[in-house]
Each structure stands twice: as C-alpha cells, then as structure tokens.
Design an enzyme around this catalytic site. Structure first.
Site, PDB file in Angstrom:
ATOM      1  N   CYS A   2     -23.336  30.325  75.365  1.00  0.00           N
ATOM      2  CA  CYS A   2     -25.085  30.332  74.969  1.00  0.00           C
ATOM      3  C   CYS A   2     -24.475  30.278  72.572  1.00  0.00           C
ATOM      4  CB  CYS A   2     -25.787  31.674  75.240  1.00  0.00           C
ATOM      5  SG  CYS A   2     -25.934  31.953  77.144  1.00  0.00           S
ATOM      6  N   ARG A  27     -21.103  24.863  72.150  1.00  0.00           N
ATOM      7  CA  ARG A  27     -20.863  25.922  72.791  1.00  0.00           C
ATOM      8  C   ARG A  27     -21.167  25.343  73.574  1.00  0.00           C
ATOM      9  NH1 ARG A  27     -19.708  30.994  69.811  1.00  0.00           N
ATOM     10  NH2 ARG A  27     -21.228  31.709  72.208  1.00  0.00           N
ATOM     11  N   TRP A  75     -26.341  28.762  78.780  1.00  0.00           N
ATOM     12  CA  TRP A  75     -25.379  28.281  79.258  1.00  0.00           C
ATOM     13  C   TRP A  75     -25.753  29.279  80.352  1.00  0.00           C
ATOM     14  CZ3 TRP A  75     -20.810  29.660  81.880  1.00  0.00           C
ATOM     15  CH2 TRP A  75     -20.272  28.975  82.414  1.00  0.00           C
ATOM     16  N   ASN A 101     -27.255  36.403  74.626  1.00  0.00           N
ATOM     17  CA  ASN A 101     -26.038  36.088  75.197  1.00  0.00           C
ATOM     18  C   ASN A 101     -24.253  37.052  76.103  1.00  0.00           C
ATOM     19  OD1 ASN A 101     -23.667  34.427  75.405  1.00  0.00           O
ATOM     20  ND2 ASN A 101     -22.961  34.341  73.342  1.00  0.00           N
ATOM     21  N   GLY A 102     -24.215  36.818  77.183  1.00  0.00           N
ATOM     22  CA  GLY A 102     -23.903  37.595  78.459  1.00  0.00           C
ATOM     23  C   GLY A 102     -24.027  37.637  79.594  1.00  0.00           C
ATOM     24  N   GLU A 487      -1.313  20.011  79.338  1.00  0.00           N
ATOM     25  CA  GLU A 487      -2.357  19.650  78.658  1.00  0.00           C
ATOM     26  C   GLU A 487      -2.636  18.721  78.260  1.00  0.00           C
ATOM     27  OE1 GLU A 487      -4.668  20.660  75.497  1.00  0.00           O
ATOM     28  OE2 GLU A 487      -4.356  21.514  77.029  1.00  0.00           O
ATOM     29  N   LYS A 491      -6.446  17.552  78.931  1.00  0.00           N
ATOM     30  CA  LYS A 491      -7.485  17.002  77.902  1.00  0.00           C
ATOM     31  C   LYS A 491      -7.787  16.276  78.632  1.00  0.00           C
ATOM     32  CE  LYS A 491      -7.417  19.586  74.865  1.00  0.00           C
ATOM     33  NZ  LYS A 491      -8.042  20.144  75.371  1.00  0.00           N
ATOM     34  N   GLU A 494     -10.940  17.300  81.308  1.00  0.00           N
ATOM     35  CA  GLU A 494     -11.985  18.113  81.338  1.00  0.00           C
ATOM     36  C   GLU A 494     -13.492  16.817  80.103  1.00  0.00           C
ATOM     37  OE1 GLU A 494     -10.903  21.314  78.246  1.00  0.00           O
ATOM     38  OE2 GLU A 494      -9.831  20.309  77.818  1.00  0.00           O
ATOM     39  N   HIS A 510       9.706  17.062  94.976  1.00  0.00           N
ATOM     40  CA  HIS A 510       9.099  17.877  95.867  1.00  0.00           C
ATOM     41  C   HIS A 510       7.770  18.182  96.284  1.00  0.00           C
ATOM     42  CE1 HIS A 510      13.183  20.077  95.799  1.00  0.00           C
ATOM     43  NE2 HIS A 510      12.973  20.011  94.404  1.00  0.00           N
ATOM     44  N   LYS A 609     -17.258  25.832  74.531  1.00  0.00           N
ATOM     45  CA  LYS A 609     -16.505  25.888  74.057  1.00  0.00           C
ATOM     46  C   LYS A 609     -15.950  27.088  73.875  1.00  0.00           C
ATOM     47  CE  LYS A 609     -13.606  24.524  70.291  1.00  0.00           C
ATOM     48  NZ  LYS A 609     -12.732  23.938  70.660  1.00  0.00           N
TER      49      LYS A 609
END
Length: 614
Positions: A2, A27, A75, A101-102, A487, A491, A494, A510, A609
């Site tokens: 948030c 964010r 969020w 926020n939280g 990575e 990317k 995402e 394997h 973020k």
C-alpha cells in the site's frame, strides 16, 4: 504494497496527495482514495476501485479542497477490492479518517469486541477496527494523539497508520508498529509532507525524517513532533536526500522498467564510485568496516533475501567464496526464521533488499540478531529499516527504481557483492597484491561493458514478435550464470505472464528434458567460461529433440550460431562479473515480450514493489 501520502500546509492538499499517489503506483494497488478536511471543517472522502485515473475522475466530478489531507493506494489483504474496502476509512461519527499499511493480526477479535459494544462496520477490512478504537478514546475526552496511542496498545501485527480528525484539523498523527513499510516525513518551509516512500514527496522537499518502529509523530505545518509510543520525546534526525526528482520520471522512455534497464551503466558507476580505489588497488566500504581480526573470526556468511534479491545472493555465493574463501549460505528470508538456523557470533547475516522494508527479510535479520550474528545489508533506500538496523551496510546507489520488476537494483546488488568479496578477501588475507589489484581493475571495465550490451536493441523486438504467443520458456545456465537463468525466467513470468522456469543446465537430463519440443523456446546462457563446452552440449541436446534455442553468447563467438536458432550477444566479461553483463539481455528480452503481449510492464498484476506484509 500500500502507498500512503499526506500533506499539511497552506496549499490545496488534493493535487499534492494525488500527485504523490501517482508516484507510488509502482508499489502495486487495486483501489485508491483520499480524505481532506474541507474549509467548512468536515472531512470529505473520495474512494474508487482500479487505477488512479478513476479516482481523479471522481475528484473532478466531486471536487474536494482543503489544506490538510491524506491519500492511499490499497493492495487487498482483507476484503475484496471494492469501494467500501478502499481507504481512507472513517469512524462512525465521520470525524476521524485513517489510512493504513500492514496487517492487524488480531482484527477479528477486536471487531467482535467493538460490534458487541454496538459499533457498526462499513467494510470488510482489518483497518476499520483501529478508527473505531480511536473514536472510543476520543469520546472519553482525550486528544487525537492520546487516542491513537491508547488505541495502538490493542493492535497486534506490523502496521503503519496515519490519522486525520476534523476536531484537530491542523495536524496529522502518524505511527509505525514493526516492519510493515516505512513512513517518511518531508520537512518543507511552512508545510509538511508524508509518504510511505521517498519518490512521492521528493518533488517538494529533500529533507526527510524516517519514523522508526514503535514511534509516532504529530505533524503540523510548522514541523513534526516525534515520540515513542510510550510518550518519550525523540530527537529525530533530518536526512537530506540527494536523489534528483527528475530521476523518478520516465522521461523519453515508454516505461519505467525500460528507463531503468538503460540506466544501468550509470547506476553501476555510482555504486563503484568511491569504493573501488583504482589507484591503490583495493576496496573501501565506508559503512561496513572490519579489522583483520574481526574478518578472520568470521566462520560463514548467510545471505537472506527474497525474489530477485535472493538470486543476487546466489551469485554472491559464487563471488564471495571465490574471493574471500568464506563459506556462504543463501536462504529465502520468508523461510529462514522458521527452521531454527545454526548461526552465532562468528556468523555474518547479509540481507539484500532494494526497499529495505521487505518484511520477510527484516524478520530474517531479527532472527540473526537474536542469535548474536553480525548484521549487514545491501540496500537501496536510505533510512529504510534494513539500513538502520544493520551493523554495517552497502548502499546500492541505484537511485529510485519505480518498475515493480527489479533491474538496476539487481545489477547494483551484484556489484556490491563483488565489492564485498574483494573487501573480505583482503581483510582475511586471502586476496592480496596483484590478484587483488586485478579484481579491482575489473570493476573499471564494467560500465563500458554494460553500455555495449545496451547498444543492441532490434533483435529483442524481433524475437518478441516471433515468440510473444508462446506459453512456456525454459532458461538454462551453469556455474555462476545458473542464478542468471533463474532471474531471466523470473523477469519473463513477472511482466509477461508467460510461464518460465530456470534450471541448472547439468540437471536438464534429470527431468526437464521431457518438456523439450518445438513449442517451448529454450534460452541458454552459453558465454565462454570454464563450462562453455558443457553448455554447448546442452544446446545440442535440445536441438536433437527439435527444441528451439535462443543462445546468449559472447561477441565474436560464431560457432554457437551454427548450433542455436537465435543468438543474443554480450561482450565477454571477467568471470565473476559476467552475471552483471549477461542478465541485461534477459531483461530486455522479457521487456520486449511483455510489451508485445500488451502487458502492464511497470505494474504487473498481483505484484508490488515492496512486500511489507507476510
């Protein structure tokens, strides 16, 4: 997560709050709102689901104006994304507003108690319980600051709060409990600002106060009074932030992520500057200093991080073990504290976090502190929690990173890990003389190598047009470039929503080899290092099964072109720094694929973020 913005001063608060929220869009959020004390003394609230444009349209249709206001991008954690669950929330009287926020861990029990007293709730959120608690205390005759302090004694869980009251319309009361995200107070000339992240208010002031855990502040237009939650005055330090506000804008770039990819030569230069002492052939870390005795006493290094930063940590394991000959473990911050790790005073715990507020990483740091370990951090945001609680830190100096998918903070982290490896190697007496100087000199080449990678461009768009409709990708790497395969895959998924998996190339037989067919592109990091021949063999195995290979190869390596279907080029780099160079083509590939698919590159769905809730 948030985003929070606040203002008190002589100007109209509404445009300042809306502009600040816009700068926090990275964010991640699903709704937005603001509350302003209007000239008639009443609190006016505007809330809307979706992007900020929807809230702006509502404000145009139903204007609000006043000299004090708060705003929020939400969020969802409790309650679906909808208008009634959007912040700010009002109490029953409409006289107090809050943004938060939280997560309030005990909100169900608190809500049941409040409902038993006759309190009616307008939302499904955990946040609303706190505004009812504050109103309870206000009705008992105390002021807003005291009511907030008393209300927060009931709250369990990491949270940040901002309160606004029409009965005390000249102030904001703010508080921080734990590590649910920062609260930054901006100090202006006859006006004050508040935000959950620096870019929201950097246009207005560079002078910032960072609220610590279990602190609260009363913010008026002429300053901020900071206290602990128990009422003890705090002499809060004012930090001057050097970031240029222009750097938080896209400029000529289509997306922040694109801008940040192309800023990497500069951000890497900034993180090297002043630390690599080329004339002396050694490294200086201004905020992480060890004596030779202290360095020699360290028995291992544990890196804790989440997401992209965890993959940086995996690269760091290769780097530090090679340069400092120190055992390195890498753990996900989200898992670390749940397994009773074996660490002690001879262990250093290194947290890597761009925001410095990632709740799982902070919890891992707390675990390290409790067991007596030395705490270090690699962090981008000055004044963040990870920055403040560390015994030593290395600032990334990447500047604001707005795109949710990390790019320049990742490569800055890799460079910082290399600097740390050189420093520890020297301090431990295992890296000296010419070998140390060569390691330092290699850093001087890096900005140019990165710049050369970024001179390429057309091939990524062409590949995007060829592969944008694929549903699966496989990324392969070996040695120090195996984490870069991870990575690269991260990317892609995402920002393009294509399923992608990174794998150590030697493990392909394997299991993953069963997936190979003409429909799934395989990205192979096949630069010329000590496992080059092994990677070429993996490429051949993929081709033998009718797979499609996109190879990342060194400039001038023509042999790989005969084996791969497509080739991306990167300049040859010193082996321990090669991940910095090699990850950039994978960033560009992911970016162009996402753009071609019409995805929201800077704000991918379901992501934020800074993850400040568990």
């Amino acid at each position: 997560m948030c985003g929070i913005v606040g203002y008190v001063g002589p100007q109209d608060a509404t445009p300042i709050v809306l502009d600040g929220l816009k700068r926090l869009e990275y964010r991640g959020y699903d709704s937005a709102g603001l509350a302003v004390v209007e000239m008639n003394g009443d609190i006016a609230v505007r809330r809307e689901v979706g992007k900020l444009e929807s809230l702006e349209e509502m404000v145009k249709a139903h204007p609000v104006q006043g000299q004090i206001g708060i705003g929020h991008t939400r969020w969802a954690t409790h309650g679906e994304p909808c208008q009634r669950n959007a912040h700010p929330h009002l109490g029953a009287s409409g006289a107090v507003a809050v943004v938060h926020n939280g997560i309030i861990e005990n909100f169900r029990a608190l809500r049941q108690e409040l409902e038993a007293k006759g309190r009616a709730f307008a939302s499904e959120t955990d946040t609303e319980v706190v505004v009812h608690l504050v109103e309870d205390y206000l009705e008992a005759g105390v002021d807003l600051q005291t009511a907030v302090r008393k209300a927060l004694t009931h709250i369990k869980g990491a949270s940040a709060f901002v309160f606004l009251s029409e009965h005390e319309p000249d102030r904001l009361v703010v508080a921080r409990l734990g590590n649910a995200g920062g609260l930054t107070i901006g100090v202006g000339d006859g006006e004050m600002f508040l935000a959950s992240d620096i870019p929201a208010i950097l246009e207005h002031t560079r002078d910032m106060i960072f609220l610590e855990d279990r602190q609260m502040a009363v913010i008026k237009c002429d300053g901020a009074q900071v206290e602990t939650l128990s009422g003890k005055p705090v002499d809060a330090e004012v930090h001057t932030i050097s970031w240029d506000p222009v750097s938080a804008a896209k400029g000529a770039y289509r997306h922040f992520m694109q801008k940040e990819i192309y800023e990497q030569a500069r951000s890497i230069t900034d993180t090297i500057r002043g630390r690599a002492l080329f004339d002396q052939g050694r490294v200086r870390l201004e905020n992480l200093e060890l004596t030779q005795t202290e360095a020699g006493a360290l028995e291992k290094l544990v890196i804790v991080a989440c997401g992209t930063s965890a993959y940086a940590g995996l690269v760091g394991k290769f780097i530090i073990e090679a340069l400092a000959r120190m055992p390195v473990e890498v753990d996900y911050g989200s898992e670390y504290r749940y397994r009773d790790p074996i660490i002690d005073e001879n262990t250093a715990v290194l947290a890597i976090t761009q925001s410095g507020e990632t709740v799982d990483t902070l919890a891992a740091m707390e675990e390290g502190r409790e067991k007596g370990a030395r705490l270090w951090s690699i962090v981008n945001v000055i004044g963040s929690q990870a920055h403040r609680v560390s015994d030593g830190h290395i600032l990334m100096h990447a500047g604001p990173e707005i795109g949710v998918a990390s790019t320049k903070a990742f490569t800055s982290s890799l460079v910082d890990l290399y600097l740390l490896g050189l420093y520890l190697g020297e301090r431990r007496g295992v890296l000296t003389g010419e070998r140390l100087r060569q390691g330092v000199d290699a850093l001087g080449m890096l900005p140019d190598l990165v710049g050369r990678v970024l001179e390429h461009g057309d091939e990524y768009e062409e590949l995007a047009y060829t592969f944008y409709d694929r549903e699966h990708f496989l990324y392969l790497g070996r040695g120090i470039n195996y984490p870069i395969a991870l990575e690269g895959a991260l990317k892609l998924k995402e920002i393009s929503y294509i399923h992608a998996e990174g794998y150590p190339a030697g493990e392909m037989k394997h299991g993953p080899i069963a997936l190979i067919d003409e429909a799934m592109p395989v990205v192979a990091i096949a630069t010329r290092d000590h496992v080059y021949d092994k990677m070429v063999s993996q490429v051949e195995q993929v081709k033998a099964r009718d797979g499609v290979v996109i190879a990342l190869a060194d400039e001038g390596d023509e042999a790989i072109a005969d084996k791969a279907d497509y080739v991306l080029r990167a300049p040859e780099a010193p082996s321990l720094l090669s991940p910095v160079v090699n990850v950039i083509p994978l960033q560009l590939l992911a970016y162009h694929l996402a753009v071609r698919r019409g995805c929201d590159v800077d704000q991918p769905r379901n992501l934020a973020k800074s993850v400040t809730v568990e």
